[in-house]
Structures are given as C-alpha cells and as structure tokens.
Scaffold this motif. Sequence first.
Motif, short mmCIF file in Angstrom:
data_model
loop_
_atom_site.label_atom_id
_atom_site.label_comp_id
_atom_site.label_asym_id
_atom_site.label_seq_id
_atom_site.Cartn_x
_atom_site.Cartn_y
_atom_site.Cartn_z
N ASP A 1 0.86 -1.20 0.00
CA ASP A 1 0.00 0.00 0.00
C ASP A 1 0.89 1.25 0.00
OD1 ASP A 1 -2.44 -1.40 2.30
OD2 ASP A 1 -2.75 -0.88 0.18
N GLU B 1 -5.63 7.39 -0.39
CA GLU B 1 -6.23 6.72 0.77
C GLU B 1 -5.21 6.53 1.87
OE1 GLU B 1 -8.29 2.85 -0.06
OE2 GLU B 1 -6.75 2.12 1.33
N GLU B 2 -3.92 6.49 1.49
CA GLU B 2 -2.88 6.19 2.48
C GLU B 2 -2.30 7.43 3.14
OE1 GLU B 2 -3.86 2.44 1.24
OE2 GLU B 2 -3.00 3.18 3.11
N ASP C 1 -6.46 5.55 -5.00
CA ASP C 1 -6.42 4.41 -4.08
C ASP C 1 -5.33 3.51 -4.66
OD1 ASP C 1 -8.89 1.87 -3.03
OD2 ASP C 1 -6.76 2.16 -2.58
N LEU D 1 -3.67 0.82 -3.91
CA LEU D 1 -3.99 -0.61 -4.03
C LEU D 1 -5.36 -0.83 -3.42
CD1 LEU D 1 -0.70 -2.56 -3.19
CD2 LEU D 1 -1.76 -2.19 -5.42
N ASP D 2 -6.31 -1.12 -4.28
CA ASP D 2 -7.67 -1.41 -3.80
C ASP D 2 -7.79 -2.92 -3.64
OD1 ASP D 2 -10.60 -0.88 -3.41
OD2 ASP D 2 -10.63 -2.25 -5.13
MN MN Z 1 -6.40 0.80 -0.95
#
Ligand code: MN
Length: 289
Positions: free
Chosen positions: A47, A70-71, A93, A95-96
């Motif tokens: 991530d 997101e991170e 995002d 890594l979803d």
């Molecule tokens: Mn993610």
Amino acid sequence: MTVSDPVVESIVATISRSATEIRQGLIGRRSTVDEENPSGETQVEADIWADELLGDRLRAIDGVGQYASEERAEVDDCGDDPATSGSFAVAVDPLDGSSNLKSNNAMGTVFGVYDDALPARGDALVTAGYILYGPITTMVLATEETVSEYELTGGERTVVETDLTLPDDPVVYGFGGRVPDWPEDFQAYAREIESELKLRYGGAMIGDVNQVLTYGGIFGYPGLESRPEGKLRLQFEGNPIGYIVERAGGRSSDGSQSLLSVEPTELHDRTPVHVGNADLIERLEDRLA
Ligand code: MN
Ligand code: AHG
Ligand code: MN
Ligand code: MN
C-alpha cells in the motif's frame, strides 16, 4: 484513444505505465505494517510503496495541483490550486483490495482526476479509471465521451474496447459487509437480488465492479447498522467508480442519490456505494426510501 487534455493524458499515461512495475513490486511486499491509514485500517507494505511510487510521479507532472491518496492523511498541494487555476487534483487508491494480496486474489489501483480542489464532489471529475491486476493487467478509463478498456504490458497499453457499456441483462451481484449487519431494508433487497442473479464477490471493489461492467448486475458496499456510512471512501473509491459506471450506461447511488452528487465534508469521508444496472439501482432506492 487519448484523453483530450495533455495534462490529463499525462496523468493517465503515468499511471498505466506504472502498472506492470506495481504488479511486479507486489512480490515481497505482502506483509502488514504497524501503522494504520487515515481510515484506521491496517496497511500492507505494498500500500505504502505503491502510494510513494505513484505520488512521486504524479506530483511531478506540470498541471497537477494536488495529490491525495487513501494512504495519506492530508492533500499534498504540489502546484496551483485546482479550484482557481486550470490545474487538476488527482485522488488515488494505490492498491484497492490490498487484503487480497495475502490470498493472491484480484486487486487494483483506482484514480480520479478532478478539476476542483479536494475534497470535491464527483461531478468535478473529468476522468476516472482503474487498473485491474487480474490474470492479465487491464485498465478501464472513463472520460466525458466514453469508457475504454486496455491491456497493459511492459509500460505499453493496447486498446481492446472503445465503448464499454453495461450489458442490458444483469447477471451478477456482490454485496460487502456481513448480512446481520445490513439494515433490514437492505437485507430485503438483497434477498430479492439473490433469487435473480449469481453471487460474485471477491473482496476487492475493482474486481467486483469489473465483473458488473463485463456481465451486468450490481456491486454494493451498503451502509451498515454498525457503520451507516459504510466502508468505502467517497474521494478514492465511490466517486471514480460512480463516474465510470454512469458513463458505461449504468447508475450509482449512496442509497438515495448519485454518488457524484454527494457533498464531501472531509477527505476521507466514507459513503455507502452501490453501482450497476439502472433498474437494479432504482429498485434499491425505492427499497431504502
Ligand atoms: Mn487501498
Ligand atoms: P482497500 O484495500 O483499498 O482498503 O479497499 C478494500 C475495500 C474494497 O476493495 C472492497 O470492496 C472492500 O474493502 C472489501 O471489504 P470486506 O473485506 O469487508 O469485504
Ligand atoms: Mn486500504
Ligand atoms: Mn479501496
């Protein structure tokens, strides 16, 4: 098919050219780390690594005024303000479905390009797309005009579909969360859908949405009794996916309105997400009304 604006095209090209490298880089980065992300969720090494790789490259593009992911807790102001200049804000995002890394199942990278400062309403999106790390690596890209699909390899992209539209007859459904945690009216809706469609739920929104775009149907992560705002994030997941599915001829909803109309309050807002064939979304909104 290139995107009309050269800055947006450069954003899309940067992400699609990074896909093969990200896919390779997942190897050896599968373990969880001690930190949590701004949504209070466990992060895996990949991530953070994918966020740094994409963040560095996207912030370096002239015309990208903001980068958010997101991170990361805050928006990274890396250029002119997208609210007052012609620059763009990119929400990613990285890594979803990263919890699928452990079980080696599908996952993806989601991105939205907004012509307004973040957090922004989904109707400020000018382009949105995702990379799907499946048996092959593909990209689905939605612009004002159309939805296209590409096969990606070694930094190159080959268009395989230039007018991706949701099939009229729905076939699959997938709903996140635990059944006893769904509100009564959603449970009743799910029981109707279960008697009509086939269950396809892989635990990564991107994989599940790609099933819906391919076969027709509905994907949802509803509001829960324990968490009425649901799990998925408006800026990084709901808006981009809502934009893509609506441009593919489907509809999106937070339960009462298009995801693209949801007014954000802060960067990591969560929202109930439902996307798919228009009549299935209509029936949902009637049910939840
Ligand atoms: Mn993610
Ligand atoms: P992310 O890995 O970016 O945090 O997203 C995970 C999300 C989404 O991909 C998926 O639909 C959902 O979490 C799955 O949640 P459950 O594990 O509760 O099914
Ligand atoms: Mn996550
Ligand atoms: Mn996600």
